[in-house]
Motif scaffolding. Sequence first.
Motif, PDB file in Angstrom:
ATOM      1  N   ILE A 100       0.829  -1.202   0.000  1.00  0.00           N
ATOM      2  CA  ILE A 100       0.000   0.000   0.000  1.00  0.00           C
ATOM      3  C   ILE A 100       0.867   1.257   0.000  1.00  0.00           C
ATOM      4  CG2 ILE A 100      -1.651   1.354   1.353  1.00  0.00           C
ATOM      5  CD1 ILE A 100      -2.736  -1.408   2.349  1.00  0.00           C
ATOM      6  N   TRP A 119       1.538   4.231  -3.026  1.00  0.00           N
ATOM      7  CA  TRP A 119       1.346   5.667  -2.814  1.00  0.00           C
ATOM      8  C   TRP A 119       2.603   6.477  -3.136  1.00  0.00           C
ATOM      9  CZ3 TRP A 119      -1.222   5.420   2.728  1.00  0.00           C
ATOM     10  CH2 TRP A 119      -2.523   4.916   2.608  1.00  0.00           C
ATOM     11  N   GLY A 170     -10.269  -5.420   2.316  1.00  0.00           N
ATOM     12  CA  GLY A 170     -10.333  -3.972   2.359  1.00  0.00           C
ATOM     13  C   GLY A 170      -9.001  -3.303   2.065  1.00  0.00           C
ATOM     14  N   LEU A 171      -7.921  -3.836   2.628  1.00  0.00           N
ATOM     15  CA  LEU A 171      -6.600  -3.236   2.432  1.00  0.00           C
ATOM     16  C   LEU A 171      -6.157  -3.287   0.973  1.00  0.00           C
ATOM     17  CD1 LEU A 171      -4.703  -4.625   5.567  1.00  0.00           C
ATOM     18  CD2 LEU A 171      -5.324  -2.237   5.121  1.00  0.00           C
ATOM     19  N   SER A 172      -6.554  -4.330   0.262  1.00  0.00           N
ATOM     20  CA  SER A 172      -6.117  -4.468  -1.132  1.00  0.00           C
ATOM     21  C   SER A 172      -6.617  -3.314  -2.000  1.00  0.00           C
ATOM     22  CB  SER A 172      -6.595  -5.805  -1.709  1.00  0.00           C
ATOM     23  OG  SER A 172      -8.008  -5.840  -1.845  1.00  0.00           O
ATOM     24  N   LEU A 178      -6.745  -0.212  -1.016  1.00  0.00           N
ATOM     25  CA  LEU A 178      -6.070   1.030  -0.643  1.00  0.00           C
ATOM     26  C   LEU A 178      -4.887   1.353  -1.549  1.00  0.00           C
ATOM     27  CD1 LEU A 178      -6.144   0.885   3.263  1.00  0.00           C
ATOM     28  CD2 LEU A 178      -7.689   2.087   1.693  1.00  0.00           C
ATOM     29  N   THR A 179      -4.527   0.429  -2.442  1.00  0.00           N
ATOM     30  CA  THR A 179      -3.493   0.746  -3.423  1.00  0.00           C
ATOM     31  C   THR A 179      -4.042   1.647  -4.527  1.00  0.00           C
ATOM     32  OG1 THR A 179      -4.025  -1.207  -4.780  1.00  0.00           O
ATOM     33  CG2 THR A 179      -2.358  -1.482  -3.050  1.00  0.00           C
ATOM     34  N   PHE A 180      -5.376   1.673  -4.658  1.00  0.00           N
ATOM     35  CA  PHE A 180      -6.043   2.447  -5.708  1.00  0.00           C
ATOM     36  C   PHE A 180      -5.496   2.079  -7.085  1.00  0.00           C
ATOM     37  CE2 PHE A 180      -6.288   5.082  -1.861  1.00  0.00           C
ATOM     38  CZ  PHE A 180      -7.661   5.159  -1.731  1.00  0.00           C
TER      39      PHE A 180
END
Length: 225
Positions: A25, A29, A186-188, A190-192
């Motif tokens: 993640i 970013w 859910g975390l996956s 957050l990489t957008f």
Amino acid sequence: MQKNKLSSLEKIVLSIVFVLMVIGIIAAWVNKTWFLETYVVEDGFIEDVTLIPLAILTLTCLILLFKYARKKNVWFFFTYLFIAVGSFFILGEEISWGQRIFGFETSEYFREHNSQDEENIHNLIIGGEKLNKIIFTDVLVAGVAIYLIVIPWLYNKKPGFKNFIDRAAFPVARLYQIIGCLLVFGLSFLTFDSKGAELLEFGGSAMFMLIVLNPLNKESRSLKL
């Protein structure tokens, strides 16, 4: 070991899963190029690590079949044969059935119909859409929701259902495993980036490995039901 206490193995696996996901993640970013071209690239680090839980799943289920199949019923046999074959199939797909290791040439059919020019099924184009997308957006999401939410609820609420599940020794997820799977999902996002799916595959495989290794109804494997 107390029933609700995590083993050292579980703590280690959970730590590795979430550390690697957080790294992904943050990388997505702050250094998108490294994230895409090194971390989640085809045949890259995350794909290689994903092979480990898949191999462990396959081996674990084969050991359970060898150890208990003759003492149990047909439901037990099909439960662990299905998991073993499914895990091995996904593992084979991840390495394009050895093509990524041995470098053999792609056959004509897969050159024409595979989006990555590789010998695997999940990247086939069917009706203008990748089979991988069809499976993950429709079939797998519904199946995972049933497995993580519906089955544990029925197992705890319906004695008849619980008896059937225990007879098959079908691995039921513990609460922490359900929460872990939801966090991975859910975390996956957050990489957008669509390549966050690689993190989801890794985390999901590792969490399912933990479910099979230490399910809520682990004792039912050794009972003669």
